[in-house]
Design a protein around this motif. Structure first.
Motif, PDB file in Angstrom:
ATOM      1  N   ALA A  54       0.789  -1.157   0.141  1.00  0.00           N
ATOM      2  CA  ALA A  54       0.020  -0.099   0.035  1.00  0.00           C
ATOM      3  C   ALA A  54       1.015   1.246   0.054  1.00  0.00           C
ATOM      4  O   ALA A  54       0.482   2.347  -0.547  1.00  0.00           O
ATOM      5  CB  ALA A  54      -1.062  -0.044   1.265  1.00  0.00           C
ATOM      6  N   ALA A  55       2.030   1.347   0.705  1.00  0.00           N
ATOM      7  CA  ALA A  55       2.975   2.509   0.641  1.00  0.00           C
ATOM      8  C   ALA A  55       3.521   2.668  -0.544  1.00  0.00           C
ATOM      9  O   ALA A  55       3.931   3.657  -0.933  1.00  0.00           O
ATOM     10  CB  ALA A  55       3.649   2.174   1.890  1.00  0.00           C
ATOM     11  N   CYS A  61       4.000  10.978 -11.432  1.00  0.00           N
ATOM     12  CA  CYS A  61       5.547  10.860 -11.390  1.00  0.00           C
ATOM     13  C   CYS A  61       6.024   9.503 -11.743  1.00  0.00           C
ATOM     14  O   CYS A  61       7.224   9.243 -11.612  1.00  0.00           O
ATOM     15  CB  CYS A  61       6.039  11.545 -10.426  1.00  0.00           C
ATOM     16  N   ASN A  62       5.027   8.441 -11.517  1.00  0.00           N
ATOM     17  CA  ASN A  62       5.690   7.119 -11.465  1.00  0.00           C
ATOM     18  C   ASN A  62       6.691   6.655 -10.264  1.00  0.00           C
ATOM     19  O   ASN A  62       7.374   5.894 -10.552  1.00  0.00           O
ATOM     20  CB  ASN A  62       5.980   6.795 -12.839  1.00  0.00           C
ATOM     21  N   GLU A  63       6.498   7.330  -8.943  1.00  0.00           N
ATOM     22  CA  GLU A  63       7.487   7.186  -8.155  1.00  0.00           C
ATOM     23  C   GLU A  63       6.565   6.787  -6.867  1.00  0.00           C
ATOM     24  O   GLU A  63       5.588   6.723  -6.910  1.00  0.00           O
ATOM     25  CB  GLU A  63       8.366   8.358  -7.555  1.00  0.00           C
ATOM     26  N   PRO A  64       7.003   5.822  -5.897  1.00  0.00           N
ATOM     27  CA  PRO A  64       6.208   5.531  -4.849  1.00  0.00           C
ATOM     28  C   PRO A  64       5.323   6.671  -4.318  1.00  0.00           C
ATOM     29  O   PRO A  64       6.005   7.355  -3.913  1.00  0.00           O
ATOM     30  CB  PRO A  64       7.405   4.698  -3.792  1.00  0.00           C
ATOM     31  N   PHE A  65       4.090   6.490  -4.024  1.00  0.00           N
ATOM     32  CA  PHE A  65       3.332   7.611  -3.427  1.00  0.00           C
ATOM     33  C   PHE A  65       3.715   7.904  -1.991  1.00  0.00           C
ATOM     34  O   PHE A  65       3.962   8.936  -1.852  1.00  0.00           O
ATOM     35  CB  PHE A  65       1.919   7.486  -3.646  1.00  0.00           C
ATOM     36  N   ASN A  98       0.239  13.284   0.603  1.00  0.00           N
ATOM     37  CA  ASN A  98       0.780  13.831  -0.730  1.00  0.00           C
ATOM     38  C   ASN A  98       1.699  12.968  -1.220  1.00  0.00           C
ATOM     39  O   ASN A  98       2.491  12.391  -0.271  1.00  0.00           O
ATOM     40  CB  ASN A  98       1.384  15.482  -0.538  1.00  0.00           C
ATOM     41  N   CYS A  99       1.926  12.804  -2.559  1.00  0.00           N
ATOM     42  CA  CYS A  99       2.958  12.046  -2.907  1.00  0.00           C
ATOM     43  C   CYS A  99       4.642  12.589  -2.580  1.00  0.00           C
ATOM     44  O   CYS A  99       4.679  14.020  -2.480  1.00  0.00           O
ATOM     45  CB  CYS A  99       3.199  12.411  -4.594  1.00  0.00           C
ATOM     46  N   GLN A 100       5.393  11.950  -2.116  1.00  0.00           N
ATOM     47  CA  GLN A 100       6.519  12.270  -1.635  1.00  0.00           C
ATOM     48  C   GLN A 100       7.627  12.948  -2.631  1.00  0.00           C
ATOM     49  O   GLN A 100       8.444  13.706  -2.410  1.00  0.00           O
ATOM     50  CB  GLN A 100       7.297  10.986  -1.128  1.00  0.00           C
ATOM     51  N   GLN A 101       7.355  12.531  -3.903  1.00  0.00           N
ATOM     52  CA  GLN A 101       8.069  13.148  -5.002  1.00  0.00           C
ATOM     53  C   GLN A 101       7.457  14.476  -5.676  1.00  0.00           C
ATOM     54  O   GLN A 101       8.089  15.598  -5.506  1.00  0.00           O
ATOM     55  CB  GLN A 101       8.585  12.309  -6.054  1.00  0.00           C
TER      56      GLN A 101
END
Length: 101
Positions: A62-63, A70-74, A88-91
């Motif tokens: 889930a994480a 951005c196709n990075e882990p949310f 919010n998305c970390q990136q």
């Protein structure tokens, strides 16, 4: 702009809720641990550990759902996952929930 990502954001919200729900593998491990504690107490901790591993795998999955923008882990791409991250998305900072205002 947000509507094009809404289906993935909905999936992220759903996976975050499901991560804390008991499912069959976790319940099975807990039940086997309970039975084992009565029959063969030495094996009970192994079933408890198996239940934890099943829960932790759901938490990691889930994480690490990919952000639609951005196709990075949310949530997080850390090796040790302790939670989902923020809303919010970390990136890229894409918000998981719409603002009410």
């Amino acid at each position: 702009m947000i509507t094009e990502y809404e289906s993935t954001l909905k999936e992220i919200r759903l996976k975050r809720k499901e991560a804390y729900q008991l499912d069959f593998p976790i319940l099975l491990c807990l039940a086997l641990g309970l039975v084992s504690s009565l029959v063969l107490p030495a094996f009970a901790p192994f079933f408890g550990l198996a239940a934890f591993v099943a829960f932790y795998r759901k938490l990691v999955k889930a994480a690490r759902i990919l952000c639609p923008r951005c196709n990075e882990p949310f949530g997080t791409n850390s090796n040790i996952v302790l939670g989902f991250g923020t809303g919010n998305c970390q990136q890229c900072g894409l918000a998981l929930y719409k603002n009410k205002s």
